[in-house]
Design an enzyme around this catalytic site. Structure first.
Site, PDB file in Angstrom:
ATOM      1  N   LYS A  90       0.848  -1.203   0.000  1.00 26.13           N
ATOM      2  CA  LYS A  90       0.000   0.000   0.000  1.00 26.13           C
ATOM      3  C   LYS A  90       0.870   1.234   0.000  1.00 26.13           C
ATOM      4  O   LYS A  90       1.802   1.352   0.793  1.00 26.13           O
ATOM      5  CB  LYS A  90      -0.889  -0.008   1.267  1.00 26.13           C
ATOM      6  CG  LYS A  90      -1.834   1.169   1.341  1.00 26.13           C
ATOM      7  CD  LYS A  90      -3.081   0.934   0.523  1.00 26.13           C
ATOM      8  CE  LYS A  90      -3.864   2.189   0.234  1.00 26.13           C
ATOM      9  NZ  LYS A  90      -3.420   2.913  -0.989  1.00 26.13           N
ATOM     10  N   GLN A 111       7.075   4.245   3.987  1.00 24.42           N
ATOM     11  CA  GLN A 111       5.669   3.822   3.981  1.00 24.42           C
ATOM     12  C   GLN A 111       5.458   2.535   4.786  1.00 24.42           C
ATOM     13  O   GLN A 111       4.426   2.375   5.440  1.00 24.42           O
ATOM     14  CB  GLN A 111       5.215   3.620   2.528  1.00 24.42           C
ATOM     15  CG  GLN A 111       3.713   3.600   2.341  1.00 24.42           C
ATOM     16  CD  GLN A 111       3.112   4.993   2.213  1.00 24.42           C
ATOM     17  OE1 GLN A 111       3.632   5.830   1.496  1.00 24.42           O
ATOM     18  NE2 GLN A 111       2.019   5.242   2.908  1.00 24.42           N
ATOM     19  N   LYS A 114       5.347   3.699   8.388  1.00 23.58           N
ATOM     20  CA  LYS A 114       4.171   4.559   8.573  1.00 23.58           C
ATOM     21  C   LYS A 114       2.901   3.697   8.628  1.00 23.58           C
ATOM     22  O   LYS A 114       2.076   3.839   9.532  1.00 23.58           O
ATOM     23  CB  LYS A 114       4.074   5.523   7.382  1.00 23.58           C
ATOM     24  CG  LYS A 114       2.904   6.474   7.437  1.00 23.58           C
ATOM     25  CD  LYS A 114       2.629   7.194   6.106  1.00 23.58           C
ATOM     26  CE  LYS A 114       3.830   7.818   5.464  1.00 23.58           C
ATOM     27  NZ  LYS A 114       3.489   8.775   4.395  1.00 23.58           N
ATOM     28  N   LYS A 126       5.440   1.978  -3.032  1.00 24.21           N
ATOM     29  CA  LYS A 126       5.369   3.318  -3.626  1.00 24.21           C
ATOM     30  C   LYS A 126       5.615   3.151  -5.117  1.00 24.21           C
ATOM     31  O   LYS A 126       6.231   2.172  -5.550  1.00 24.21           O
ATOM     32  CB  LYS A 126       6.458   4.219  -3.037  1.00 24.21           C
ATOM     33  CG  LYS A 126       6.106   5.676  -3.067  1.00 24.21           C
ATOM     34  CD  LYS A 126       5.223   6.047  -1.888  1.00 24.21           C
ATOM     35  CE  LYS A 126       4.649   7.435  -2.019  1.00 24.21           C
ATOM     36  NZ  LYS A 126       3.995   7.853  -0.765  1.00 24.21           N
ATOM     37  N   GLY A 165      -2.626   8.209  -4.329  1.00 26.99           N
ATOM     38  CA  GLY A 165      -1.957   9.396  -4.857  1.00 26.99           C
ATOM     39  C   GLY A 165      -0.734   9.801  -4.050  1.00 26.99           C
ATOM     40  O   GLY A 165      -0.467   9.271  -2.974  1.00 26.99           O
ATOM     41  N   ASP A 166       0.000  10.717  -4.586  1.00 21.96           N
ATOM     42  CA  ASP A 166       1.113  11.390  -3.899  1.00 21.96           C
ATOM     43  C   ASP A 166       1.327  12.674  -4.715  1.00 21.96           C
ATOM     44  O   ASP A 166       0.395  13.102  -5.421  1.00 21.96           O
ATOM     45  CB  ASP A 166       2.370  10.497  -3.866  1.00 21.96           C
ATOM     46  CG  ASP A 166       3.418  10.975  -2.871  1.00 21.96           C
ATOM     47  OD1 ASP A 166       3.264  10.720  -1.671  1.00 21.96           O
ATOM     48  OD2 ASP A 166       4.398  11.640  -3.277  1.00 21.96           O
ATOM     49  N   ASN A 241      -2.395  19.218  -1.857  1.00 25.16           N
ATOM     50  CA  ASN A 241      -3.473  18.625  -1.077  1.00 25.16           C
ATOM     51  C   ASN A 241      -3.203  18.649   0.432  1.00 25.16           C
ATOM     52  O   ASN A 241      -4.074  19.002   1.225  1.00 25.16           O
ATOM     53  CB  ASN A 241      -3.638  17.181  -1.569  1.00 25.16           C
ATOM     54  CG  ASN A 241      -4.836  16.526  -0.997  1.00 25.16           C
ATOM     55  OD1 ASN A 241      -5.899  17.126  -0.935  1.00 25.16           O
ATOM     56  ND2 ASN A 241      -4.664  15.296  -0.534  1.00 25.16           N
ATOM     57  N   SER A 384      -7.087   5.858   3.483  1.00 25.88           N
ATOM     58  CA  SER A 384      -7.036   4.953   2.326  1.00 25.88           C
ATOM     59  C   SER A 384      -7.465   3.542   2.744  1.00 25.88           C
ATOM     60  O   SER A 384      -8.203   2.863   2.027  1.00 25.88           O
ATOM     61  CB  SER A 384      -5.614   4.874   1.763  1.00 25.88           C
ATOM     62  OG  SER A 384      -5.381   5.903   0.829  1.00 25.88           O
TER      63      SER A 384
END
Ligand code: GLU
Length: 451
Positions: A90, A111, A114, A126, A165-166, A241, A384
């Site tokens: 993810k 990630q 996290k 990623k 997204g990123d 964002n 998410s």
């Protein structure tokens, strides 16, 4: 030589120019987890670090697409599937000309930890491309996204790998990517998150990272016995964002965000930002912050070519709390010194790894409340996962339900990080707390799952 140095030495071969940011992220984690490695030999015995710093696989592919002049364009696409010990891979997709394997490895590695901190069943990944969305027409974005998904669809799935997204990838891009996935596979499954609401997205996903960073800060300030954000001047960098929604939440709780920035310049409105106008400029018109001063002549706009030689003007504005929400390594040692001299009490990373190691060093030694990205910006990926849950059960949650769960998640992460730091003798150090808590969770799962 201490245990951290010994471990870092093993990975010297990772340290090349392309891997610089990945190496930076890895080094920080290894220094933080040294007490854990010392207190429990199983992490060395099971070679967890050696296994964790190498992605399960890196998928690299060609993306060809036709621009508006019917000229064929070629870009490179990537998906770094890093670790799935805790759940499906993810993590977001970044479309930016600087994207390369090293940047995606750094983001994917962060990630993993996290996602572990959220306590939710998600692994780390990623991806992205060196495609530059700036200046592209809507049809060009659509054609690029179709070309990207033509290849990527082979490697993702709702229970296998769920991109989002990123930087450079928002609801519009996710819509085109998801549309193409659906066309190719004929399946309507939650294979991407951050989808627009009317075809399966979660309410509050766009707001989640920015709101979550503010919730985390409120919780951290309370734990550390500092005054709350209400009525306080806050500085924010970035205008994407994350930044816009951090500004929104700050205003909702009565704080006064006064700055933001984009690739062309910095905006400082000492009376507090006009968020409605900012959203109009950045989200609707996809324009430059310079447009803001046309309506608010009292605000100050500093173009990039007038920036000081060293440091960023956002961090020279006196503030109570700072929110770097632009990109990696945006906040340098000079910026940290300026913030400290001007009386800043708290720094929260909304972007991924925006503070350079020397800046973090200064924050920690000056007892600034410092919230590292992998804990403070986990709200995005948490929502998410809420979107994945809603898609799996074909249900929809209300805004209030998502918001409550997001707030609870951020408070839980904050408490766990603070407690872990205390348990390992580094009370108040949220960097070490986050790294130890995240690493331990993934490492214990890896050990339980065998090699
Ligand atoms: N790109 C975001 C992050 O850095 C979100 C990832 C996701 O939602 O999967 O956490």
């Amino acid at each position: 030589m201490g245990i951290a140095e010994k471990e870092i030495k093993k990975f010297e071969n990772h340290n090349c120019a392309e891997n610089a940011v990945f190496y930076q992220a890895m080094e920080e984690v290894i220094y933080s987890i040294a007490p854990l490695l010392e207190s429990d030999e199983k992490y060395i015995k099971y070679a967890i670090l050696e296994r964790l710093v190498v992605p399960d696989r890196i998928i690299k592919f060609k993306v060809t697409w036709l621009d508006d002049n019917n000229k064929i364009q070629v870009n490179t696409g990537y998906r770094v599937q890093f670790n799935n010990a805790l759940g499906p891979y993810k993590g977001g997709l970044r479309f930016h000309p600087t994207v390369n394997e090293g940047i995606l490895k750094f983001l994917g590695f962060e990630q993993i930890l996290k996602n572990a901190l959220t306590g939710l069943p998600i692994g780390g990944a990623k991806g992205g491309s060196d495609f530059d969305p700036k200046g592209k027409s809507d049809f060009e974005i659509m054609k690029f996204c179709s070309g990207f998904m033509t290849e990527l669809h082979k490697y993702i799935g709702a229970r296998m790998d769920v991109p989002a997204g990123d930087i450079g990838v928002g609801a519009r891009e996710i819509g085109y990517l998801y549309g193409e996935y659906k066309k190719i596979t004929s399946t309507y499954e939650g294979v991407m998150t951050g989808k627009p609401f009317f075809f399966g997205g979660s309410l509050m996903r766009p707001e989640a990272t920015g709101y979550g960073a503010v919730y985390f800060t409120e919780s951290m300030l309370e734990i550390e016995g500092k005054e709350p954000l209400t009525g306080k001047i806050c500085t924010v960098s970035g205008a994407g964002n994350v930044a816009l929604h951090a500004i929104e939440k700050l205003q909702q709780i009565g704080a006064i965000p006064v700055s933001c920035s984009d690739s062309k310049g910095t905006l400082h409105d000492a009376r507090g930002l006009d968020l409605k106008l900012l959203k109009e400029i950045k989200l609707k018109r996809r324009g430059s912050l310079q447009e803001y001063v046309k309506s608010h002549s009292e605000a100050k706009y500093i173009p990039v070519d007038e920036y000081p030689q060293d440091g960023h003007p956002v961090w020279d504005i006196p503030c109570y709390a700072a929110f770097p929400c632009a990109t990696q390594n945006e906040l340098c040692e000079t910026d940290a010194k300026n913030l400290i001299t001007n009386g800043c009490v708290s720094v929260t990373e909304g972007a991924n790894m925006p503070s350079r190691p020397e800046a973090i060093e200064l924050f920690l030694s000056h007892k600034i409340c410092f919230a590292p990205a992998k804990a403070a910006n986990a709200g995005g990926v948490a929502v998410s996962e809420f979107e994945m849950s809603q898609n799996a059960s074909m249900s929809r949650w209300s805004f209030e339900k998502v918001d409550t769960k997001l707030k609870e998640t951020m408070q839980m992460i904050c408490k766990r990080v603070a407690l872990t730091a205390k348990d390992y003798g580094v009370e108040g150090n949220y960097v070490d707390g986050a790294n130890i808590a995240g690493f331990k969770k993934v490492a214990d799962a890896m050990i339980a799952e065998g090699i």
